[in-house]
Scaffold this active site. Structure first.
Site, PDB file in Angstrom:
ATOM      1  CG  ASP A 548       4.288  -2.174  -7.813  1.00  9.36           C
ATOM      2  OD1 ASP A 548       5.152  -1.848  -7.025  1.00  9.36           O
ATOM      3  OD2 ASP A 548       3.016  -2.143  -7.698  1.00  9.36           O
ATOM      4  CD  GLU A 551      10.305  -4.102  -3.561  1.00  5.66           C
ATOM      5  OE1 GLU A 551       9.793  -3.357  -3.435  1.00  5.66           O
ATOM      6  OE2 GLU A 551       9.761  -4.980  -4.334  1.00  5.66           O
ATOM      7  CG  ASP A 613       4.321   1.473  11.155  1.00  8.13           C
ATOM      8  OD1 ASP A 613       4.808   1.057  10.185  1.00  8.13           O
ATOM      9  OD2 ASP A 613       3.808   0.484  11.733  1.00  8.13           O
TER      10      ASP A 613
END
Length: 807
Positions: A548, A551, A613
């Site tokens: 996970d 970024e 979204d």
């Protein structure tokens, strides 16, 4: 031959003609008292001689330009035209004055006409001496002589004009590179039919075209219009008969300056770039956004970021593609009014760093390639510029669903719940590729062993799961919280990303606290991290891991790493490499130049809502986007979404927690059945027997219809990199409508899927590409001549519309 001395000094005809006119007017007055007369034909003959010398001078200059490869400036073209205009005008005036009543008196001792000395370089300085007196022409012959002289001058003027026109064409050729036309404020690319298919504007400055030259097919300019030094070039490359590429580079030579180009949408549809919070297909931008760092980001936590999976690549319906070079400190913005994407290179106020011994000069460089059609140019770009996986992940993950504890249990998972979950999967008759134990099985974030209170007798638990036929994977991440026992270890061994001075670890905030980030550019840190994963695998028989986060936006704004990073997203690449030893069943949610990791890439967390979204409607655009970016083994996140509080549709309204809306869950399930892999967390039995039956139906359909075709295509990906999940334009490149459809997709070229994505609907409009198709209901559609639109096509709640190509 090409030195200045080869050409006679330039004279200025405008000044000379002006001087003649002044003398002519003055001598009219002075000669009124004289008696001897002379015809203006003599003056015309002189001017004709003068014009011939002038034109010969210009022709010599033109030849010099041709043979010496000089540049002809616009100012010279203008001056030559002005000089010729003045000469012809004066001859016309003199012709009008050549009648018998307009004779000019002459001095006896000297010529009354003198050439007043003009500028430096005049051809005949000093006094002009009239030639010996000859026989005067008669009144009738004078107009014919003047007409002849004027005709000769006009013919020679036309020759000069043609020569200058030829020179201007030659200059235009210099500013062309095959089908690319360079202008001072940008360039355009045309197709073979002459239509403009690509348009780029220079926003950080204009080129001085007089500084441009062309050599060996490379068009080079070294100065901006305001006199600033720079390095600009365009190089043409033809890698194959059907593809033309242009390498473009603009480098500023002044420190601190940025470079910005704006790519026009040019009436076409664009795809690629990055995963986004509001995913559209094709790209649709809103507002005016200044260029910001194009780096991987968590769009769930910050909806304005670029996504977890991104590449510097865009593709157009006009059969053009652009790839930004890796060396560029790349920032991306947009303007919805001007319909442009703004490409910017800069180091100021940026996370991009100048590497040691590198000059601090911003450089924007990229390749624009043009092909026969959008499909063929994309195939070329993928083969040429993208990494490709070297193996196909475990077949079981393609065939059977992944079952995760996350959305159903969140961090409240424990030994008892995990075993009950596994038991229910079997009791309700579902298959399982592997069971994924998610967040909070450890005692702290940064620990690698199990929390003894939540998971007592963990070895026994894993043995039971193994005996029941379950493979188990564990959740992991790159953070070590400051209250973890491993934090001190990381500080002492310098395993973390550090603050800019390199003296202290950099603390960051993430969704589960504050801690350090493992520095995956450090070989020692990589080995420390990997050794803990290997230990879990060996001790408990763990099959793989769910990696996970990862970024770049979880790094501090200012940081240092063991190996300097020019591009911050390289950190994402280094993190994804940790999955390679476990890639049979590994799962990543980030990707940057990571296509060759050869594991499944999961979409960022989805909310349990219908819309674009991060809802159900966003799945197809997101999957198509990351497929275009080269990531083909896709896990579309959990069926029904993550059921987060305040972001979940329950019974038709937003509510705190609870199960996602039943209809939403069913439509999500149907769509997931036609993705490369399926993933459950909220189980079907949490609703009712009807949902369980629908889930059984579609997991079986996935195993028998979808998985075999996907596995076949997965094998081809290793060689071609072509998408498994494809847009409709893949087989309909000539149909404008196909470029805008974001609710249908292809699996390969022969299985078309049209799910229902609207609440309360049991019908939908369907675009059926040209061909012979058979529907899931057994209907046959023979529309070889063109596409067919099926309006309000009925699709029940327990159905999904799909069509198979028939030979």
């Amino acid at each position: 031959m090409c030195v200045n001395a080869w050409l006679p000094p330039r004279f200025t005809l405008v000044s000379c003609v002006t001087s003649i006119q002044v003398v002519h007017n003055r001598t009219r007055i002075e000669s009124q008292k004289k008696t001897e007369l002379v015809s203006t034909s003599e003056l015309c003959l002189f001017l004709c001689t003068y014009a011939c010398v002038f034109i010969i001078n210009k022709i010599i200059y033109i030849l010099k330009v041709f043979f010496c490869h000089l540049q002809l400036h616009e100012s010279e073209l203008f001056q030559a035209g002005l000089e010729m205009h003045c000469l012809i005008s004066l001859l016309l005036v003199l012709q009008m004055e050549s009648g018998p009543s307009h004779l000019i008196r002459k001095r006896k001792a000297a010529s009354m006409y003198q050439i007043v000395q003009g500028t430096v370089g005049d051809l005949y300085p000093g006094t002009f001496v009239k030639p010996p007196k000859q026989k005067k022409w008669g009144r009738q012959g004078r107009p014919m002589v003047l007409a002849t002289v004027l005709g000769v001058v006009l013919v020679m003027a036309a020759i000069v004009a043609w020569c200058y026109y030829t020179i201007s064409l030659r200059r235009a050729e210099i500013l062309k590179a095959e089908l690319l036309d360079l202008k001072k404020d940008g360039f355009t690319i045309r197709n073979q039919g002459g239509d403009v298919i690509f348009r780029m504007f220079f926003r950080s400055g204009s080129l001085d075209l007089d500084s441009c030259s062309k050599e060996n097919g490379i068009l080079h300019c070294d100065q901006s219009e305001d006199g600033r030094r720079l390095n600009f070039f365009v190089q043409t490359v033809r890698p194959k008969d059907t593809v033309m590429c242009y390498r473009v580079r603009w480098e500023e030579l002044e420190e601190g300056r940025s470079v910005e180009h704006a790519m026009s949408f040019n009436g076409s549809h664009w795809y690629g770039g990055a995963e986004q919070a509001v995913q559209r297909w094709p790209i649709s931008v809103e507002g005016q956004v200044a260029p910001k760092p194009f780096i991987t980001g968590d769009v769930y936590s910050n909806r304005q970021d670029f996504g977890s999976i991104l590449e510097r690549y865009w593709l157009s319906s006009n059969a053009t593609a652009i790839k930004i070079n890796d060396s560029v400190p790349f920032h991306l913005g947009w303007d919805d009014e001007a319909k442009v994407l703004r490409f910017q290179a800069r180091y100021n106020d940026s996370p991009y760093k100048v590497l040691p011994e590198q000059e601090v000069h911003a450089e924007l460089s990229y390749r624009v390639c043009v092909g026969r059609d959008v499909t063929s140019i994309h195939k070329y770009m993928v083969r040429r510029y993208f990494n490709k996986p070297y193996k196909v992940p475990a077949e079981a993950v393609f065939r059977h669903p992944v079952w995760s504890t996350w959305a159903y249990y969140k961090t409240a998972v424990d030994r008892e719940k995990l075993l009950m979950y596994a038991s229910d999967i079997q009791r309700y008759g579902f298959n399982c590729s592997h069971l994924e134990l998610d967040d909070r099985y450890t005692s702290g974030y940064g620990e690698f062993d199990f929390d003894a209170d939540k998971f007592p007798n963990v070895s026994t638990m894993f043995q039971k799961l193994k005996d029941d036929g379950f493979h188990v994977t564990l959740w992991t991440h790159p953070f070590v919280n400051y209250d973890s026992a491993n934090f001190d270890v990381g500080v002492k061994r310098e395993l973390f990303v550090r603050e800019p001075s390199g003296q202290l670890p950099a603390l960051v905030r993430w969704w589960n606290g504050i801690g350090g980030v493992v520095d995956f550019t450090n070989p020692e840190a990589r080995e420390w991290y990997a050794s803990h994963l290997r230990a879990l695998k060996t001790k408990y028989g763990i099959a793989s891991f769910k990696f996970d986060a990862g970024e770049t936006d979880y790094l501090p704004k200012q940081f240092s790493t063991f190996a300097p990073l020019h591009d911050p997203s390289t950190f994402t690449r280094r993190y994804t490499e940790m999955a390679i030893p476990f890639n049979d069943r590994a799962e990543l949610r980030v990707g940057y130049q990571s296509q060759n990791i050869s594991c499944f890439f999961r979409l960022i967390d989805r909310d349990s809502v219908w819309g674009h979204d991060l809802g159900l409607k966003s799945i197809i655009p997101a999957v198509l986007t990351i497929s275009i970016l080269g990531y083909q083994f896709i896990l579309p996140d959990m069926i029904g979404g993550n059921a987060y509080p305040n972001r979940t549709l329950v019974g038709g309204s937003s509510a705190e927690g609870g199960l996602p809306d039943r209809e939403l869950y069913i439509r999500w399930l149907e769509l997931s059945a036609f993705m490369p892999a399926m993933q459950f967390s909220i189980p079907p039995w949490a609703y009712d027997d009807g949902v369980v039956e629908i889930a059984r139906k579609f997991t079986a359909l996935h195993e028998t219809l979808v998985a075999p075709r996907v596995l076949e295509l997965a094998g081809e990906v290793l060689d071609t990199g072509d998408p498994i999940i494809r847009p409709l334009w893949w087989i309909s490149t000539d149909d404008e409508a196909a470029y805008k459809i974001d609710s249908q997709f292809l699996i390969g070229d022969d299985l078309m899927v049209a799910p229902v994505l609207e609440p309360g609907k049991q019908e939908r409009d369907i675009y059926l590409p040209a061909g012979r198709w058979r529907s899931y209901k057994g209907e046959h559609f023979d529309n070889m001549k063109g596409p067919v639109y099926l309006t309000d096509y009925p699709v029940d709640l327990d159905e999904i519309a799909y069509f198979v190509w028939t030979a």
